[in-house]
Scaffold this motif. Sequence first.
Motif, PDB file in Angstrom:
ATOM      1  N   UNK A 152      -2.527  -1.383  -3.373  1.00 24.66           N
ATOM      2  CA  UNK A 152      -1.877  -1.216  -4.120  1.00 24.66           C
ATOM      3  C   UNK A 152      -1.486  -2.268  -4.838  1.00 24.66           C
ATOM      4  N   UNK A 177     -10.132   0.432   3.521  1.00 20.86           N
ATOM      5  CA  UNK A 177      -8.535   0.553   1.860  1.00 20.86           C
ATOM      6  C   UNK A 177      -8.033  -0.323   0.624  1.00 20.86           C
ATOM      7  N   UNK A 178      -7.969   0.049  -0.140  1.00 17.70           N
ATOM      8  CA  UNK A 178      -7.537  -1.075  -0.967  1.00 17.70           C
ATOM      9  C   UNK A 178      -6.105  -1.313  -1.331  1.00 17.70           C
ATOM     10  N   UNK A 194      -6.755  -1.531   8.289  1.00 13.66           N
ATOM     11  CA  UNK A 194      -7.943  -0.622   7.427  1.00 13.66           C
ATOM     12  C   UNK A 194      -7.582  -1.840   6.280  1.00 13.66           C
ATOM     13  N   UNK A 241       5.449   9.624  -3.461  1.00 15.98           N
ATOM     14  CA  UNK A 241       5.257   8.659  -3.268  1.00 15.98           C
ATOM     15  C   UNK A 241       5.602   7.398  -2.464  1.00 15.98           C
ATOM     16  N   UNK A 270       1.124  -0.617  -0.134  1.00 18.52           N
ATOM     17  CA  UNK A 270       0.437   0.207  -0.199  1.00 18.52           C
ATOM     18  C   UNK A 270       0.739   1.370   0.163  1.00 18.52           C
ATOM     19  N   UNK A 271       0.750   2.392  -0.846  1.00 15.64           N
ATOM     20  CA  UNK A 271       1.347   3.426  -1.088  1.00 15.64           C
ATOM     21  C   UNK A 271       0.523   4.487  -0.934  1.00 15.64           C
ATOM     22  N   UNK A 272       1.354   5.830  -0.233  1.00 16.09           N
ATOM     23  CA  UNK A 272       0.973   6.792  -0.319  1.00 16.09           C
ATOM     24  C   UNK A 272       1.549   7.903  -0.737  1.00 16.09           C
ATOM     25  N   UNK A 322      -1.669  -0.125  -9.825  1.00 14.73           N
ATOM     26  CA  UNK A 322      -0.665   0.995  -9.754  1.00 14.73           C
ATOM     27  C   UNK A 322       0.596   0.176  -8.292  1.00 14.73           C
TER      28      UNK A 322
END
Lengths: 266, 407
Positions: free
Chosen positions: B85, B82-83, B76, B44, B10-12, B37
């Motif tokens: 990536x 949340x999904x 999450x 990121x 998961x990235x932000x 993604x």
Amino acid sequence: MITKCFSSLRSDLAVALMLAKRESKSRYSTSILDYAWIIAGPSIYAVVFYFVRRELSASGITIDTGGVNPILYAFIGVLMWQVWFDTLLKQIDVFKYGKPFLRAQPMNPEVFFFAICLSSFADLFVRLLLIAIAMIVMLEPPGSYAVWTPAIAIILLMTANVIGFLLALPGSFFSDIVKSLQSISLGLFLASPIFYAVPNDTSAVLYQLNVWNPFGASLAVLHGTLHGGTFPTLSPFLAWGSGLLLILPLLILLYRRVGPLIVERL
Amino acid sequence: MTVLLEGICKKYSRNLKTSLKYGLRDALKAGAGRADRSTLRTGEFWALRDIDMRIEPGERIGVIGRNGAGKSTLSKLICGISLPDRGKLTVTGSVDQIIELTAGFHPNLTGRENARLHALIKGLTDAEFRSEIERIIEFSELETFIDSPTKFYSSGMKARLGFCVATMRKPDILIVDEALAVGDLRFRLKCYEFLEEYLKDTSLILVSHSLSQIARFCNRGVVLEKGRMIHDGGVEDAIDVYSELNSDNTKSSKDAVLNEERINFKLESGGVTINDGGSIRYGDALSVLLNIQDIPPGSQIFITLDNAHRKHVLEWHSSRSRYEYRGEELVSVNLGAMELNGGYYRMNVQAIAPNGHDLICYTPSLVFKVEGKLTGLADVQPNVLWQPTTQALAAPDQTYNTTEYEG
């Protein structure tokens, strides 16, 4: 796919109804005038409109109300515009509205779309009632197509809901859409066909602008049903109305898929 | 019920505008079914990387890690809020999450109305809600407030209501993210007792900084560090790994110091010097040798001991021991036996001017480890005499009177 989409519709609608009730209960809870604000706002607008119109008339500029009492004309226009515009803005912010819930538990985003829909229909019902009362009090005869007003008004509001829901995808990320709409709201209001009769000249730019765009088409038709006079062509209104209703299930499916991606960025 | 995570990432984004831009682009692509993604774009970072995990029925997993390690992101994802990536996440069974206890409460609605709305969201029928609301009122102790708007509630009352509302329906997998510090100690203990029963036949994923909560509720521990899973196994081992991480944190101390040259101190145990990062055993006696320069006579000196989370555990104050500093250069302080939970601790020395207000010296910390697997609720774990007795409990009027102590 559609069957799957609507399998949880019943429970979603129950939650939406509760949210709508919550909304209407809390909306005026901190004001002294309470629900009287539904009538107070448009009444003030109508009085202002009356004086502005009188001053403009004295200067030789006339605002044609098609023979309708100017105060009533403005009152009806403002009532319908407010419910339409508020609904549009609320739907654009639908993810922000649902954010406290969507960030805490997995939920279908359309619950909040339905909640705003139900809330807007309750507002519409109250406003139509007020319009009917105002017309009786001011001895204003209804237009020839007045019987169609509720049906047209429902489609009008549905277009606002679906257009807003459609714009919720970009509108959730960037506030530019809401800010732009808000900054031109006065212009939109004054130029909208709910306030002015759609020009008789079908080749005029304003006619084309009002009748063919998805925002204006339903407002133009509602104006015709409320006040009579020239009735605009129905085809854009019906095309937009049915088109938007058809894309609603697709929007619901889209937001179920991308809802978490939107919510995590809010 | 199982949860299977295979190579989950998961990235932000660090930048708000970039985040929004990427978000819109990702949402449009996902809507069009062309979601890819899996690579990082400018600005990121990976909040979670290559997480593989399988959760079986009945498992109680404690997820620990420092701030920003990816604990909440993981919870999450499993919850579906949340999904991921990259990677594959399979969840079979119902999942519920206790995260923000008061999320969705409308301040102008009453506690009962808010509870009703959440019951609907959780899919409870009217009949189920009617029985649940009785439990909620009783458990949250809100008998006189349940029909008042929640904006008149204290934060503790809201949290109590939130906890009860969150536990209305029993899921197959419950995720609790830093949400067990509810109300006062009495209510917290009541919650713990409730959860013991509630968690029967339910898998638990507990995200917490509280090692005692993890030790109490979990039978498996996962440690996250910078988005990667660095441990998945026994709880005690996980706590050890986490303590080691915190020791690194404390060693690279960026604490403010004041006139550090005025006091140097040495920590000793049984004549052996304990250096920075050294260790002692549970119960070892410690003494401190202070080398003091340029501290005015009459100053108060005290030694503080903090745990790995920088919470004060113990303090030895010169005035408490009626020691008056007269300008000596060397002072020895016998701290006694260190009956502490296993883990890392940090010690420093401070001096207050004779006026009793001005801090005139604050030394850098010395970090040491207390070896031991014992993990209790409190940091201090005294070893006292426990023995069977035939003596009956004293009646209330025969209890000792309160003794008043000076200071």
